[in-house]
Design an enzyme around this catalytic site. Structure first.
Site, PDB file in Angstrom:
ATOM      1  N   TRP A 379       0.749  -1.110  -0.096  1.00 24.64           N
ATOM      2  CA  TRP A 379      -0.051   0.142   0.059  1.00 24.64           C
ATOM      3  C   TRP A 379       0.616   1.137   0.026  1.00 24.64           C
ATOM      4  CZ3 TRP A 379      -1.275   2.613   5.202  1.00 24.64           C
ATOM      5  CH2 TRP A 379      -0.209   2.201   5.979  1.00 24.64           C
ATOM      6  N   ASP A 380       2.218   1.215   0.199  1.00 25.83           N
ATOM      7  CA  ASP A 380       2.986   2.362   0.388  1.00 25.83           C
ATOM      8  C   ASP A 380       2.710   3.464  -0.754  1.00 25.83           C
ATOM      9  OD1 ASP A 380       4.008  -0.140   1.547  1.00 25.83           O
ATOM     10  OD2 ASP A 380       6.227   0.638   1.705  1.00 25.83           O
ATOM     11  N   GLU A 508       1.130  -3.540  12.397  1.00 29.01           N
ATOM     12  CA  GLU A 508       1.453  -4.766  12.205  1.00 29.01           C
ATOM     13  C   GLU A 508       1.783  -5.516  13.625  1.00 29.01           C
ATOM     14  OE1 GLU A 508       4.084  -5.745   9.104  1.00 29.01           O
ATOM     15  OE2 GLU A 508       2.692  -5.063   7.420  1.00 29.01           O
ATOM     16  N   LYS A 620       3.705  -0.891  16.064  1.00 37.57           N
ATOM     17  CA  LYS A 620       4.608  -0.764  14.926  1.00 37.57           C
ATOM     18  C   LYS A 620       4.795   0.453  14.261  1.00 37.57           C
ATOM     19  CE  LYS A 620       6.650  -3.170  11.197  1.00 37.57           C
ATOM     20  NZ  LYS A 620       6.297  -4.194  10.140  1.00 37.57           N
ATOM     21  N   GLN A 621       3.574   0.904  13.834  1.00 35.43           N
ATOM     22  CA  GLN A 621       3.527   2.215  12.711  1.00 35.43           C
ATOM     23  C   GLN A 621       2.047   2.872  13.160  1.00 35.43           C
ATOM     24  OE1 GLN A 621       3.819  -1.074  10.000  1.00 35.43           O
ATOM     25  NE2 GLN A 621       2.756   0.672   8.522  1.00 35.43           N
TER      26      GLN A 621
HETATM   27  C1  BGC Z   1       5.182  -2.169   7.104  1.00 37.49           C
HETATM   28  C2  BGC Z   1       4.090  -2.193   6.074  1.00 37.49           C
HETATM   29  C3  BGC Z   1       4.844  -1.726   4.571  1.00 37.49           C
HETATM   30  C4  BGC Z   1       5.852  -2.448   4.430  1.00 37.49           C
HETATM   31  C5  BGC Z   1       6.550  -2.301   3.023  1.00 37.49           C
HETATM   32  C6  BGC Z   1       6.223  -3.186   6.706  1.00 37.49           C
HETATM   33  O1  BGC Z   1       7.495  -3.148   7.592  1.00 37.49           O
HETATM   34  O2  BGC Z   1       4.610  -2.694   8.273  1.00 37.49           O
HETATM   35  O3  BGC Z   1       3.281  -1.071   6.374  1.00 37.49           O
HETATM   36  O4  BGC Z   1       3.841  -1.780   3.621  1.00 37.49           O
HETATM   37  O5  BGC Z   1       6.889  -2.659   5.455  1.00 37.49           O
HETATM   38  O6  BGC Z   1       7.235  -1.018   3.136  1.00 37.49           O
END
Ligand code: BGC
Length: 793
Positions: A379-380, A508, A620-621
């Site tokens: 989704w980036d 995540e 995490k984010q």
């Molecule tokens: C993140 C995801 C991201 C992916 C690729 C993962 O570590 O949690 O949100 O899409 O990295 O950048």
């Protein structure tokens, strides 16, 4: 919360410069990082910043977007619907090797006595430039300069201009230009799930190889994904010194070696032209033919024409995209501002390198700067890159959305496989099929459907490209809305509200949860947008509507059901804390013990079993905070601040997608100290290796986040409902002028924010209506400028 201290290389050898990333000394300890930082690419082809001599390297990757091999995913315990096939981007033929031998002594950086050394990623000309002077063991001084270019204008084409001059003696030299396929790469970390799989056998199988004069053509194919690749090189040598050449090749190797009797001060100039062509369908013969046509044209035009076209392309890019920062305090060390300017351009330049010529493909998480994350699309691109591209290079944005549209058949098939209506876009993929082997942090991230539709809406609103919405967008909207309606249900336990259970939000570290707030909020937008679009189409574009009905078997009653689900969407709220809980169970969890977590145990995913993470309150984010940014108008500044204060201490920033968003919300909520601190960490994510893994590739999403921070965060830009407005705020921590362009509906606005005032200038176009605070302003060709005061926080 940021747990990582920026690591910085010694600044005297990495001087700040507004338009270049400069390395003034050869530092083997930064070899791997600089391969990433100095990578060149155009979104189709990418080469890491390894030296011409073929080494030394950490990861000597040459990557083609969407060129991958598959492999069967083997589960110890399989279950229905798990992804079956892994996909990994291939390291293709390495064509950039140019070895130099002087009196039979090889030039090899680690052993060479260097009288001068400088390498620069030149962001104005789009080249990687190196100049050095080597003193051979026999005391001969050899000047070597090179320019490596991957064309933004001709996406299949790359070239290297390589000059050697003996400065104080004569010598017999050999310049060996080589290409090599199936080189071995080593994995650097013992355990890091983010790194790419290493294939044990050969990945590229020879299909054709031949040479003619100074031209070599190598063609290979993958076994399982059935993709074919041709790499071809041609050479031109210009010198007044006597010379000859010899070409040899085999299945995996090609070499054109020039022997030259070098005279002092008599330059020897080799130009190496490189072409890559890839295909699913074309035969090796055809692909070799295509590569040769491109080589014929390119060699006839020469390096200077390629370079001029590259510079023109970049002039245009910077004209529409450059974000400028100028320090207003005379006494302040200039270096900091130059460093900031350099880092901003570095981020924007790498986004371009990752996306410009992606055409029918997406943008991998690392762009084409490394194989980490297997070259997958997440989704980036939609949430982090597209805002920048929509407002600066809308053509690239459109291509990326079209690429998602083309994935619709696989997304429909995946939904069906999981017994769901509509379409389900894969969490990670290259070829459109789900490639995530860990469903909890993969397939369960249903929010990707809504993320793509969010980007679609932003694109249509900012460009006015309704045709795209009718032709492609509407169909994706119907299928994604169907998925949400089918996935959720009206829950008695939640007062009859529409709930969505067993999903994973962006964070995540909390997986397979009920009512993830981000997912519900974004699904609501998706449903609303779908209902509105179909209604508009039905009322205003009957022909397009009937095509849509035909393609999707749409029944009009579905639209009302989407609107109803949106209206009744459950959004968790905690009365006591007056915040939005991340999901139904988040507040019940025990807080993570940050005090006892060693600093070197981040990212947590590398040191703790997922269960130990999932049962704790640790993030995490950004998740709720991200929703508050994306759907900004739905939340008051006060609400943003309260939620930020709650979530910030729990957020590790273990994903690079987090820090930039935290900085934006901090800026929007008036916490300028944190906005600047987090903003600097995000800005320097790659240049200062903040996450400690830049060796594996650039953090492309975070780079997009930087543009959002500067515009939406510090620039006070808002675009909710497609209306462009600005609410810049003066903050004592920020003593700079910020200037940025925004393309809106084919017109170019320039915004310049100073301490006391903001200037809005219409640079291209006839007339544009924007808002400053609550005031509507019309800019026209006759009156292109409006100046307004900036309020304090
Ligand atoms: C993140 C995801 C991201 C992916 C690729 C993962 O570590 O949690 O949100 O899409 O990295 O950048």
């Amino acid at each position: 919360m940021i747990h990582h201290e920026p690591l910085r290389p010694p600044s005297h050898d990495y001087p700040a410069d507004e338009w270049n990333i400069i390395e003034k000394g050869y530092h083997p300890e930064f070899l791997a990082q600089l391969e990433t930082v100095m990578a060149v690419g155009n979104g189709y082809l990418g080469m890491r910043g390894c030296p011409e001599e073929g080494g030394p390297n950490a990861e000597n990757a040459t990557l083609i977007n969407g060129f991958y091999e598959t492999w069967p995913i083997v589960y110890g315990e399989d279950a229905y619907g798990f992804a079956k096939t892994g996909q990994t981007i291939c390291n293709v033929t390495n064509s950039k090797i140019i070895k130099l031998f002087v009196d039979d002594e090889p030039f090899w950086l680690p052993h060479a006595t260097l009288k001068h050394y400088e390498r620069r990623l030149n962001m104005k000309s789009g080249t990687l430039d190196r100049e050095l002077i080597w003193e051979t063991p026999a005391g001969k001084h050899v000047s070597i300069t090179s320019r490596r270019l991957i064309s933004f204008v001709h996406r299949h084409v790359a070239a290297i201009s390589y000059r050697v001059t003996l400065l104080n003696a004569e010598a017999s030299i050999v310049i060996s230009s080589e290409m090599a396929t199936n080189e071995l790469n080593v994995r650097t970390n013992q355990f890091d799930p983010r790194q790419a799989r290493v294939f044990s056998g050969r990945v590229l199988h020879g299909r054709a190889n031949y040479s003619r004069d100074r031209r070599i053509v190598l063609c290979h194919a993958t076994e399982r994904s059935r993709l074919t690749l041709t790499c071809a090189t041609d050479h031109k040598l210009e010198t007044a010194c006597p010379h000859a050449y010899k070409a040899v090749h085999n299945e995996d190797f090609g070499q054109v070696a020039f022997t030259v009797e070098a005279k002092p001060d008599c330059p020897i100039h080799l130009t190496k032209y490189i072409v890559y062509h890839t295909s699913h369908t074309a035969s090796p013969e055809e692909l070799c033919g295509r590569a040769e046509w491109a080589l014929d044209r390119t060699t006839a035009q020469g390096f200077e024409r390629l370079l001029a076209a590259q510079e023109n392309y970049l002039d245009d890019f910077w004209h529409h995209s450059d974000v400028q920062v100028k320090d207003i305090r005379e006494d302040r060390a200039k270096r900091t501002t130059i460093e900031i300017q350099q880092a901003i351009r570095f981020n924007l330049f790498h986004i371009l390198q990752a996306s410009a010529c992606a055409d029918d493909e997406g943008v991998p998480a690392k762009g084409l700067t490394g194989q980490s994350y297997e070259g997958h699309y997440f989704w980036d691109a939609e949430i982090y890159l597209l805002p920048f591209l929509i407002y600066t290079s809308p053509r690239i944005a459109r291509n990326l959305l079209t690429f998602r549209y083309k994935m619709l058949p696989q997304a429909r098939a995946r939904a069906k496989e999981l017994d769901q209506r509509g379409a389900m876009f894969p969490w990670r993929t290259i070829n459109g099929e789900e490639a995530s082997a860990y469903y909890a942090a993969g397939t369960a991230q249903y929010h990707i459907n809504a993320d793509i539709m969010y980007a679609l809406r932003k694109y249509v609103e900012a460009t006015g490209d309704e045709q795209f919405l009718w032709d492609y967008g509407a169909e994706m909207l119907v299928e994604t809305a169907r998925l949400w309606l089918d996935l959720g249900f009206y829950s008695d336990a939640k007062g009859g509200k529409f709930c969505i259970n067993a999903v994973t939000g962006p964070d995540e570290y909390n997986t397979v949860v009920n009512n993830n707030a981000y997912t519900n909020l974004m699904a609501r937008e998706n449903l609303r947008f779908a209902a509105r679009t179909v209604d508009d189409l039905r009322a205003g574009e009957p022909e397009a509507y009937s095509v849509l009905v035909h393609k999707t078997a749409l029944e009009h009653s579905e639209v009302a059901a989407w609107a109803r689900a949106a209206e009744h969407m459950y959004v968790p709220y905690d009365e006591r804390l007056k915040i939005i809980p991340q999901d139904d169970s988040f507040l019940d969890k025990e807080p993570w013990d940050f005090r006892s977590t060693p600093r070197d145990h981040y990212p947590l995913l590398r040191f703790y079993h997922p269960l130990n993470i999932y049962r704790k309150q640790v993030i995490k984010q950004t998740d709720v905070i991200l929703a508050m940014f994306l759907l900004g108008d739905a939340f008051s500044t006060e609400t943003k601040k309260r939620n930020f204060d709650f979530y910030d201490p729990l957020t590790t920033g273990d994903s690079s997608l987090s820090t930039c968003v935290e900085a934006i919300i901090a800026a929007q909520a008036g916490d300028m100290e944190k906005a600047v601190r987090y903003g600097m960490a995000a800005l320097l994510m790659d240049l200062a290796d903040v996450g400690g893994n830049v060796k594996d590739g650039c953090h492309i999403a975070s780079m997009g986040g930087i543009w959002m921070l500067l515009t939406y965060g510090f620039g006070g830009m808002r675009d909710d409902g497609g209306k462009l407005s600005f609410r810049p705020r003066r903050a004592p921590q920020v003593n700079a002028i910020l200037r940025f362009p925004v393309m809106y509906r084919g017109q170019m606005l320039e915004v310049e924010i100073r301490q006391e005032k903001v200037e809005y200038t219409l640079r291209e176009g006839k007339s544009l209506v924007i808002r400053h605070e609550t005031e509507e302003i019309q800019l026209t060709r006759e009156h292109p400028l409006a100046v307004r005061p900036v309020s304090k926080w």
